[in-house]
Design a protein around this motif. Sequence first.
Motif, mmCIF file in Angstrom:
data_model
loop_
_atom_site.group_PDB
_atom_site.id
_atom_site.type_symbol
_atom_site.label_atom_id
_atom_site.label_comp_id
_atom_site.label_asym_id
_atom_site.label_seq_id
_atom_site.Cartn_x
_atom_site.Cartn_y
_atom_site.Cartn_z
ATOM 1 N N ARG A 52 6.680 1.225 -19.273
ATOM 2 C CA ARG A 52 6.935 -0.421 -18.930
ATOM 3 C C ARG A 52 5.546 -0.955 -18.440
ATOM 4 N NH1 ARG A 52 10.955 -3.797 -16.955
ATOM 5 N NH2 ARG A 52 10.044 -5.892 -17.096
ATOM 6 N N LYS A 53 5.027 -1.969 -18.955
ATOM 7 C CA LYS A 53 3.820 -2.545 -18.607
ATOM 8 C C LYS A 53 4.318 -3.471 -17.506
ATOM 9 C CE LYS A 53 0.919 -3.688 -21.416
ATOM 10 N NZ LYS A 53 0.241 -4.335 -22.574
ATOM 11 N N LEU A 54 3.894 -3.405 -16.115
ATOM 12 C CA LEU A 54 3.968 -4.389 -15.159
ATOM 13 C C LEU A 54 2.709 -4.971 -14.785
ATOM 14 C CD1 LEU A 54 6.460 -2.267 -12.779
ATOM 15 C CD2 LEU A 54 7.111 -3.949 -14.389
ATOM 16 N N LEU A 81 1.894 6.470 -11.565
ATOM 17 C CA LEU A 81 2.775 5.430 -11.033
ATOM 18 C C LEU A 81 4.182 5.444 -12.316
ATOM 19 C CD1 LEU A 81 0.931 2.643 -9.244
ATOM 20 C CD2 LEU A 81 2.551 4.136 -8.204
ATOM 21 N N HIS A 82 4.431 6.575 -12.784
ATOM 22 C CA HIS A 82 5.325 6.497 -13.986
ATOM 23 C C HIS A 82 6.790 6.213 -13.459
ATOM 24 C CE1 HIS A 82 2.128 8.271 -16.347
ATOM 25 N NE2 HIS A 82 2.024 9.328 -15.457
ATOM 26 N N PRO A 83 7.476 5.824 -14.317
ATOM 27 C CA PRO A 83 7.462 5.528 -15.581
ATOM 28 C C PRO A 83 6.850 3.922 -15.916
ATOM 29 C CG PRO A 83 9.893 4.868 -15.095
ATOM 30 C CD PRO A 83 9.019 5.256 -13.886
ATOM 31 N N VAL A 305 8.014 -2.856 -6.174
ATOM 32 C CA VAL A 305 7.836 -3.619 -7.419
ATOM 33 C C VAL A 305 8.710 -2.837 -8.420
ATOM 34 C CG1 VAL A 305 6.434 -4.617 -9.253
ATOM 35 C CG2 VAL A 305 5.793 -4.672 -6.973
ATOM 36 N N MET A 306 8.509 -1.626 -8.812
ATOM 37 C CA MET A 306 9.432 -0.811 -9.696
ATOM 38 C C MET A 306 10.815 -0.823 -9.296
ATOM 39 S SD MET A 306 6.552 2.564 -9.905
ATOM 40 C CE MET A 306 7.633 3.381 -10.910
ATOM 41 N N LEU A 312 12.946 2.323 -10.742
ATOM 42 C CA LEU A 312 13.103 3.180 -9.885
ATOM 43 C C LEU A 312 14.207 2.974 -8.938
ATOM 44 C CD1 LEU A 312 10.858 5.596 -9.265
ATOM 45 C CD2 LEU A 312 10.042 4.206 -7.410
ATOM 46 N N PRO A 313 14.983 4.040 -8.475
ATOM 47 C CA PRO A 313 16.069 3.960 -7.586
ATOM 48 C C PRO A 313 15.577 3.658 -6.067
ATOM 49 C CG PRO A 313 15.802 6.191 -7.880
ATOM 50 C CD PRO A 313 15.095 5.566 -8.909
#
Length: 356
Positions: A52-54, A81-83, A305-306, A312-313
């Motif tokens: 996913r592009k952020l 910084l996956h995913p 941010v994720m 991310l949980p």
Amino acid sequence: MKEIALQAGLGLATVDRVLNGREHVREHTRQRVQHAIKELEKQQFQLATSGRKLVVDVVVEAPRRFSDEIRDALESELPGLHPAVFRPRFLMHDTMTTADVVDALKSIGRRGSHGVLLKARDVPEVAGAVAQLQQRGVPVITIFTDIPLSARMAYAGLDNRMAGATAAYLIGQWLARRDGDVLITMSDERFRGEEEREISFREELRRRYPKLRLVDASGGHGLDVQTEERVRRAVGSGRKIVAVYSMGGGNVAILRALESIGQKPKCFIGHDLDRDNVELLHDGKLSAVLHHDLRQDMRTACHHVMHFHKLLPASAVGSSSSVVVITPTNIPQSVEQRFGRRTAQSGISGSTSLAS
């Protein structure tokens, strides 16, 4: 061209005009495109990665020596910084007026962003701009200095109150006697992080070492010329500076100002392992540097941010960095390699001069 347009925050047609050298393009727009290309070149590995592009905007008011450290720390963390695949856009200046910061945040809100990493002063106007971003669904993470009464999502950075108390303890332990003048400098008191350091330092020093008096030379923005002038004016000829606590940088300038008026402190505590401070440690002119892991802090900011974007949980979001006391004898090897390792003799002589 689509990647360049996204990175620059411009329309595809505008990028086309710049790349093809067409007329009626403002120089500022041309520079934005060229800057975006340079950033994309640095991100080539990331662009080849799936996920996913952020797109995140990094807005920082700090001297170049520290903003470079922030950029390097974030870029070093990007591959892991996956995913997500982070695409940072940087806006960094030595000094920014409140209007500059507000305009930058409003511009980000208009063109869109997946998140903002912000180092700015804690003033109502900036807090208002943060609230507007939050209303647009853009999370703001404050880094290294907080804006706690704003709508920011989280803070990532050093525990500044702990840092100030640590500096007070170190200075008290370092000095053979318990009286004299201690010089303190902040770049700007409206940076909440430095203000918290100063409050905690003052309280701890008053509690433990009441005979040590504070001399304040704050307000130089961490820039050499302004900082040097403020130190000269604050110290004058009637003070005997036995220690320095520099919360906002400009340490080369502080030492130069003190030397010009015949002052040589027995103890000097600074912040951050930038190139200047590493050299000063080796030369024995800094007693210790209060260091924190910038890469860990930038990783934490990105994790927030994720989490906002449900990648991310909450349990996976790491904590911010702790205070680490660095002396000439324990400079991290990675820092030595980055700035160029000095001879062992430099480190030894530095330690000897401090002890004397």
